[in-house]
Motif scaffolding. Structure first.
Motif, mmCIF file in Angstrom:
data_model
loop_
_atom_site.group_PDB
_atom_site.id
_atom_site.type_symbol
_atom_site.label_atom_id
_atom_site.label_comp_id
_atom_site.label_asym_id
_atom_site.label_seq_id
_atom_site.Cartn_x
_atom_site.Cartn_y
_atom_site.Cartn_z
ATOM 1 N N GLY A 180 4.883 -10.577 2.336
ATOM 2 C CA GLY A 180 5.360 -10.887 3.675
ATOM 3 C C GLY A 180 4.517 -11.949 4.338
ATOM 4 O O GLY A 180 4.508 -13.116 3.940
ATOM 5 N N GLU A 220 4.221 -7.760 10.799
ATOM 6 C CA GLU A 220 5.417 -6.973 10.475
ATOM 7 C C GLU A 220 5.962 -6.279 11.727
ATOM 8 O O GLU A 220 7.176 -6.058 11.849
ATOM 9 C CB GLU A 220 5.092 -5.919 9.406
ATOM 10 N N ASP A 250 4.829 -2.669 0.211
ATOM 11 C CA ASP A 250 6.009 -3.527 0.176
ATOM 12 C C ASP A 250 6.425 -3.796 -1.263
ATOM 13 O O ASP A 250 5.684 -3.525 -2.215
ATOM 14 C CB ASP A 250 5.705 -4.843 0.896
ATOM 15 N N ASP A 289 -0.063 -7.536 8.197
ATOM 16 C CA ASP A 289 0.676 -6.283 8.403
ATOM 17 C C ASP A 289 1.063 -6.114 9.866
ATOM 18 O O ASP A 289 2.072 -5.474 10.172
ATOM 19 C CB ASP A 289 -0.164 -5.089 7.941
ATOM 20 N N ARG A 306 9.644 -6.366 -3.607
ATOM 21 C CA ARG A 306 10.859 -7.187 -3.593
ATOM 22 C C ARG A 306 12.057 -6.340 -4.030
ATOM 23 O O ARG A 306 12.000 -5.653 -5.046
ATOM 24 C CB ARG A 306 10.713 -8.383 -4.523
ATOM 25 N N ARG A 330 12.702 -7.727 1.334
ATOM 26 C CA ARG A 330 11.526 -6.901 1.075
ATOM 27 C C ARG A 330 11.792 -5.477 1.568
ATOM 28 O O ARG A 330 12.544 -5.264 2.519
ATOM 29 C CB ARG A 330 10.297 -7.449 1.809
ATOM 30 N N LEU A 331 11.135 -4.502 0.946
ATOM 31 C CA LEU A 331 11.343 -3.113 1.323
ATOM 32 C C LEU A 331 11.007 -2.878 2.793
ATOM 33 O O LEU A 331 11.729 -2.165 3.506
ATOM 34 C CB LEU A 331 10.488 -2.199 0.430
ATOM 35 N N ARG A 332 9.921 -3.485 3.278
ATOM 36 C CA ARG A 332 9.516 -3.260 4.674
ATOM 37 C C ARG A 332 10.569 -3.770 5.662
ATOM 38 O O ARG A 332 10.637 -3.274 6.785
ATOM 39 C CB ARG A 332 8.177 -3.942 4.958
ATOM 40 N N ARG A 333 11.382 -4.734 5.253
ATOM 41 C CA ARG A 333 12.423 -5.245 6.115
ATOM 42 C C ARG A 333 13.519 -4.204 6.361
ATOM 43 O O ARG A 333 14.350 -4.365 7.248
ATOM 44 C CB ARG A 333 13.033 -6.507 5.496
ATOM 45 N N GLY A 340 6.631 2.331 10.147
ATOM 46 C CA GLY A 340 6.392 1.962 8.762
ATOM 47 C C GLY A 340 5.380 2.808 8.027
ATOM 48 O O GLY A 340 5.134 2.579 6.841
#
Length: 534
Positions: free
Chosen positions: A95, A55, A408, A52, A410, A419-422, A500
């Motif tokens: 991730g 990230e 997170d 994490d 897809r 990915r959502l976090r992106r 985030g």
């Protein structure tokens, strides 16, 4: 007074460099002052970065190289007297990670390369801060360099100058806690060991009787071995008379090896009483020092930097009040205290402070060889994870995900997988989860009825294959690959901060304005005029 840059950073370790790169990614110029004349290799030192936390580095393009070079592992094995009693498994995730072993020095090399290529960052090597003063407008440091002493002024200063922080002493900041009396030995060896590339934690092994030993794989056939030492151990004498080779041989046998780095240390269990002192903000080891158990030191320091880096630009721009920086102390001090609580429990098991605890541990270790109930009480260090800001004044209450690092999932954006976090990290993001475009449009229209008090983006998450007709063109549409994202988030909107973490949630779009304002610590409705809609 001439302001050199909006932000000064003291210390070019991983925390200072991440702070600089994160600020630069958000449009803030900074100067990094480092006392050493260049980057200095110090072996593995901090040898693990949590997935994490990678990230954070992903937001400025440094995560993938570190992940590719490092050793990713998912299993932590615990042994008692040479017998394995537990193998903890950690999910691989979408991730990075869950854990990537790589030396702190290599991470610093990657970060320095990125920082020196960034026009908004000015790294000045061989410049030691020897004095500090501040007033209502700026903080000024006295700098000692090869060309003489001089002053530099900044709007804010981030102290990332490590466990022996000079700034902490100059400002009279209380350094609470203690330094443990037991000594530990770190040795990096290069050897092709017939061991799985996993974490191996030993209690009372034959090769370090009565004490602990930990082994971590590193890239390029490097293994880091940590010994808890007896009080009378003299490592320099051992290296001189050959006993050090015997020490290593007891662990690895007759396999050929080379020594890459050796160091002894006593660990600290400390935190400053205030992470903010006026215009000076402490981060990383300058703010809190932790034992290596669970790899919380560098990881928590990088999270300090990310927490602070999104708040400073808002305050510098006048978009949020200066009081927003007080929440940096509130949130990261709480995180430090939790880390100290977890590591203290590990310390008390590893090094029992009294006869009763020693007896209790001895019984547990003996029983762990055959009794499952005893095994789960053998404490080999809980691994690092992001802190959950449940008690923060700028985090809404009422849902267990609030304050957590956004889960997170897809998704597809414009037909491409990601990915959502992106989709998080540059600004605040409103995540609108809807079952169809009609629900999404209704929520977005209601959210945009009032001008927003600060910049934000909207991301609409729809089931894969949904129609997007009627959605505003400035909105990012993410198609969820499966139902798990909706199982996690439900329907409605969520407000994700630039770091985030989830700050607020709701089902009525008109509530989004107030949530955005509260998440930035904005109290007065007239603090910012006009629309800043993303």
């Amino acid at each position: 007074m001439i302001i050199e840059a909006p932000v000064g950073i003291v210390g070019a370790g991983p925390v200072g460099l991440v702070a600089a790169l994160r600020l630069a990614s958000l449009g803030v110029d900074c100067v990094v002052l480092e006392a050493d004349p260049h980057l200095i290799k110090q072996g593995s030192k901090a040898c693990l970065i949590q997935g994490d936390v990678l990230e954070v580095l992903d937001k400025f393009g440094c995560a993938q190289q570190i992940a590719d070079e490092g050793v990713t592992w998912t299993t932590a094995r615990t042994y008692v007297r040479n017998q394995e009693i537990r193998a903890a498994q950690f999910p691989r995730g979408l991730g990075y990670g869950p854990f990537v072993n790589i030396s702190q020095f290599r991470i610093e090399q990657v970060l320095v390369d990125a920082a020196e290529a960034e026009p908004a960052i000015d790294i000045r090597w061989g410049q030691k801060v020897i004095g500090v003063s501040q007033d209502d407008d700026a903080v000024t440091v006295r700098v000692d360099s090869a060309s003489g002493d001089f002053d530099l002024s900044f709007s804010y200063l981030i102290a990332c100058d490590g466990v022996r922080s000079g700034l902490r002493e100059m400002l009279g900041v209380e350094w609470t806690g203690y330094t443990h009396q037991d000594r530990f030995l770190i040795t990096d060896i290069r050897a092709k060991l017939p061991l799985a590339k996993e974490r191996h934690f030993h209690y009372d092994p034959s090769f370090n009787p009565g004490r602990q030993l930990v082994m971590h794989p590193q890239p390029n056939d490097i293994w880091r071995i940590d010994w808890q030492l007896p009080p009378d151990a003299d490592i320099e004498a051992e290296r001189a008379d050959g006993r050090f080779d015997e020490r290593v041989r007891k662990v690895i046998g007759d396999i050929p090896y080379e020594i890459d780095w050796v160091s002894t240390y006593r660990f600290h269990q400390r935190v400053v009483d205030r992470l903010r002192v006026g215009r000076v903000l402490f981060a990383g080891d300058a703010a809190h020092a932790l034992p290596p158990y669970g790899s919380r030191g560098m990881n928590s320091g990088i999270q300090d930097a990310d927490n602070l880096a999104w708040k400073l630009p808002l305050v510098l721009a006048g978009t949020a009040p200066d009081e927003l920086l007080d929440t940096y102390h509130d949130e990261r001090y709480a995180a430090a205290k939790e880390n100290l609580r977890v590591t203290e429990a590990t310390i008390r098991f590893m090094v029992p402070p009294n006869r009763i605890r020693r007896l209790t541990r001895s019984v547990l270790l003996t029983l762990s060889g055959w009794l499952g109930l005893a095994r789960k009480h053998v404490n080999s260090g809980k691994m690092a994870e992001p802190y959950h800001y449940t008690d923060s004044a700028i985090i809404q209450k009422g849902h267990p995900l609030l304050g957590a690092f956004a889960p997170d999932g897809r998704v597809y954006v414009n037909g491409s997988p990601t990915r959502l976090r992106r989709l998080l990290g540059d600004e605040f993001v409103g995540l609108v989860f809807a079952r169809n475009r009609i629900e999404a449009v209704e929520m977005i229209d209601a959210a945009q009825l009032r001008p927003w008090p600060l910049p934000a983006n909207l991301v609409v998450v729809l089931p894969y294959g949904s129609s997007v007709a009627g959605l505003p063109p400035e909105v990012t549409v993410a198609m969820a690959e499966d139902e798990r994202l909706f199982d996690t988030y439900g329907t409605g909107w969520w407000l994700a901060r630039p770091d985030g973490h989830l700050a607020a949630t709701g089902h009525r779009g008109e509530e989004f304005f107030s949530a955005l304002r509260a998440a930035a610590g904005i109290v007065a409705s007239d603090l910012v005029e006009g629309s800043m809609r993303g």
